[in-house]
Write a protein that holds these residues in place. Structure first.
Motif, mmCIF file in Angstrom:
data_model
loop_
_atom_site.group_PDB
_atom_site.id
_atom_site.type_symbol
_atom_site.label_atom_id
_atom_site.label_comp_id
_atom_site.label_asym_id
_atom_site.label_seq_id
_atom_site.Cartn_x
_atom_site.Cartn_y
_atom_site.Cartn_z
ATOM 1 N N UNK A 276 0.702 -1.269 0.087
ATOM 2 C CA UNK A 276 -0.060 -0.060 -0.031
ATOM 3 C C UNK A 276 0.931 1.334 0.107
ATOM 4 N N UNK A 277 2.089 1.198 0.770
ATOM 5 C CA UNK A 277 2.895 2.264 0.587
ATOM 6 C C UNK A 277 3.345 2.562 -0.586
ATOM 7 N N UNK A 278 3.875 1.331 -1.119
ATOM 8 C CA UNK A 278 4.576 1.567 -2.464
ATOM 9 C C UNK A 278 3.399 2.216 -3.592
ATOM 10 N N UNK A 279 2.284 1.692 -3.527
ATOM 11 C CA UNK A 279 1.174 2.230 -4.266
ATOM 12 C C UNK A 279 1.154 3.733 -4.134
ATOM 13 N N UNK A 280 0.908 4.232 -2.748
ATOM 14 C CA UNK A 280 0.930 5.814 -2.506
ATOM 15 C C UNK A 280 1.919 6.275 -3.072
ATOM 16 N N UNK A 281 3.186 6.075 -2.839
ATOM 17 C CA UNK A 281 4.350 6.604 -3.525
ATOM 18 C C UNK A 281 4.442 6.683 -4.903
ATOM 19 N N UNK A 282 3.938 5.808 -5.640
ATOM 20 C CA UNK A 282 3.544 6.011 -7.131
ATOM 21 C C UNK A 282 2.490 6.933 -7.367
ATOM 22 N N UNK A 283 1.287 7.105 -6.673
ATOM 23 C CA UNK A 283 0.320 7.684 -6.928
ATOM 24 C C UNK A 283 0.823 9.352 -6.746
ATOM 25 N N UNK A 284 1.620 9.406 -5.580
ATOM 26 C CA UNK A 284 2.277 10.821 -5.339
ATOM 27 C C UNK A 284 3.183 11.268 -6.460
ATOM 28 N N UNK A 285 3.615 10.370 -6.972
ATOM 29 C CA UNK A 285 4.502 10.727 -8.124
ATOM 30 C C UNK A 285 3.821 11.053 -9.624
ATOM 31 N N UNK A 286 2.603 10.818 -9.443
ATOM 32 C CA UNK A 286 1.615 11.160 -10.564
ATOM 33 C C UNK A 286 1.497 10.106 -11.864
ATOM 34 N N UNK A 287 1.571 8.627 -11.318
ATOM 35 C CA UNK A 287 1.596 7.785 -12.134
ATOM 36 C C UNK A 287 -0.066 7.194 -12.170
ATOM 37 N N UNK A 288 -0.473 6.524 -13.422
ATOM 38 C CA UNK A 288 -1.913 5.937 -13.470
ATOM 39 C C UNK A 288 -1.848 4.666 -12.888
ATOM 40 N N UNK A 289 -2.834 4.131 -12.692
ATOM 41 C CA UNK A 289 -3.077 2.803 -12.545
ATOM 42 C C UNK A 289 -2.310 1.582 -13.067
ATOM 43 N N UNK A 290 -2.267 1.950 -14.605
ATOM 44 C CA UNK A 290 -1.612 0.932 -15.622
ATOM 45 C C UNK A 290 -0.069 1.136 -15.373
#
Length: 420
Positions: free
Chosen positions: A364-378
């Motif tokens: 979950x933390x890894x997903x949040x970090x990628x979200x914060x970096x502006x990445x899409x789900x794909x």
């Protein structure tokens, strides 16, 4: 004489409610009420928490879709501070609700699809628990640590940004419709057809707007500028004022999503403000990149009546400052206004804050970090070697643990802790 039997389950529920952190207070209140007042979902609307005015528990199809606008309308329709039962629009459809307003704080409690344990259970318990909850929220906010205030302000700022951009989009559409209807070059039938087509196009754009704003991704500067041109093209077609677009360099650095959104909104606001002057015949806008900043220049050929004291200009300046940018306006009587805006592409970062309180799993933390970096789900799925459905599962869990209702709020909260 035997001692009276105490209602221990209720007393334990009240104790848990009194001790609940803000993120769990809606869940604790629902737990305390369920034996007497069942419901599909419980929603609290409080303006004491500016960053997260909704506290929710229950069915996700309701808690994920209920809006502040719906709650505000319901609150305004309540006759007094007594419990009210009836039908109201919640989460996009009419539902049976039990609602109660708290006088001192003007907070609102809503129970959807209420199920009463008895035909007439009395509302004393409901009123008591709601009063305890509303007061507890005020106490918690008053005693909030700096980290909570920072998160709240970050979420508030993101909400203001999205609202301000929607306001500018609506203003541009309405100005365009008025220009078409007032145009001397169009007969009545053509003007009506043009206005209808413009309105239909605006509705389609509005429906797709949510998808565009929830993913704060990088956008090529040329594409961002072309979208600005598309936004303003209908207005320039009917206003009689020429708008010149000076293209940014083709090899310019891509813009972070929040910078691209803000830049278009700022230019639209400046163009609309300049067009409201009676002597303006031409407006020119130019974008450039120096590798670290987006450089914007908007100028008109009017009489120089526009000033920094204009409310619209002051609002735009605040938006620029919110992105740690700078705005300068040069005005010469008889020569028009010349506005320069600089928006940094890399916002100041801080060391990541303590996120242990969120109780996030490693994934979950890894997903949040990628979200914060502006990445899409794909992109997240590809980067982590998992499916998009698994990413969506982690995102839903993040929403619950962070007590947010959208990607933008989750990203704003992550940014407040230094994640970029």
């Amino acid at each position: 004489m035997p001692e009276p039997e105490l209602p221990w389950p209720l007393l334990r529920a009240v104790a848990a409610l009194a001790d609940a952190p803000l993120a769990e207070i809606a869940v604790r209140l629902r737990d305390a009420l369920l034996p007497t007042f069942g419901c599909s979902a419980l929603v609290i609307f409080t303006e004491d928490c500016t960053g997260r005015p909704q506290k929710k528990a229950g069915a996700e199809e309701i808690t994920s879709r209920v809006s502040i606008a719906e709650l505000d309308v319901l609150r305004g329709a309540l006759p007094d501070e007594a419990p009210w039962q009836g039908e109201a629009d919640i989460a996009g459809q009419a539902r049976q609700v039990l609602a109660l307003r708290h006088g001192p704080s003007n907070a609102l409690l809503v129970l959807t699809d209420p199920r009463l344990a008895e035909p007439d259970p009395g509302f004393g318990l409901l009123e008591y628990l709601w009063d305890l909850t509303a007061k507890r929220i005020r106490e918690k906010v008053a005693d909030a640590p700096p980290s909570y205030l920072l998160e709240s302000r970050a979420a508030s700022a993101e909400r203001v940004r999205v609202t301000a951009e929607l306001t500018d989009l609506h203003s541009t559409t309405l100005e365009t419709l008025l220009a078409a209807l007032r145009s001397n070059a169009l007969d009545d039938a053509t003007a009506r057809t043009t206005a209808t087509n413009l309105a239909a196009k605006a509705l389609v754009a509005l429906r797709s707007y949510s998808d565009r704003t929830t993913d704060l991704v990088e956008e090529p500067v040329v594409r961002a500028f072309e979208r600005l041109r598309e936004d303003l093209r209908p207005l320039t077609s009917f206003s009689g004022i020429e708008v010149q677009f000076i293209e940014p360099p083709l090899n310019g650095r891509a813009l972070p999503g929040e910078v691209a959104h803000a830049a278009r909104a700022i230019v639209r606001g400046l163009v609309l403000a300049m067009m409201e002057q009676p002597e303006v015949r031409r407006v020119r806008t130019q974008w450039d990149c120096d590798g670290e900043n987006l450089l914007i220049n908007v100028r008109d050929d009017g009489g120089g009546a526009l000033t920094t004291d204009d409310p619209g200009i002051a609002r735009l300046d605040r938006r620029v400052q919110a992105l740690t940018g700078q705005m300068r306006m040069d005005v010469m009587s008889g020569w028009g206004a010349d506005v320069f805006v600089s928006l940094p592409l890399d916002l100041p970062t801080r060391p990541p804050g303590d996120v242990a309180a969120w109780n996030l799993a490693a994934r979950e933390l890894e997903v949040l970090q990628l979200l914060a970096a502006g990445h899409r789900n794909r992109t997240i799925a590809s980067s982590m070697g998992i499916s998009e459905n698994t990413v969506k599962f982690h995102v839903r869990n993040l929403f619950k643990k962070l007590d947010v209702g959208s990607r933008t709020e989750a990203i704003a909260l992550a940014h407040s802790r230094g994640m970029r």
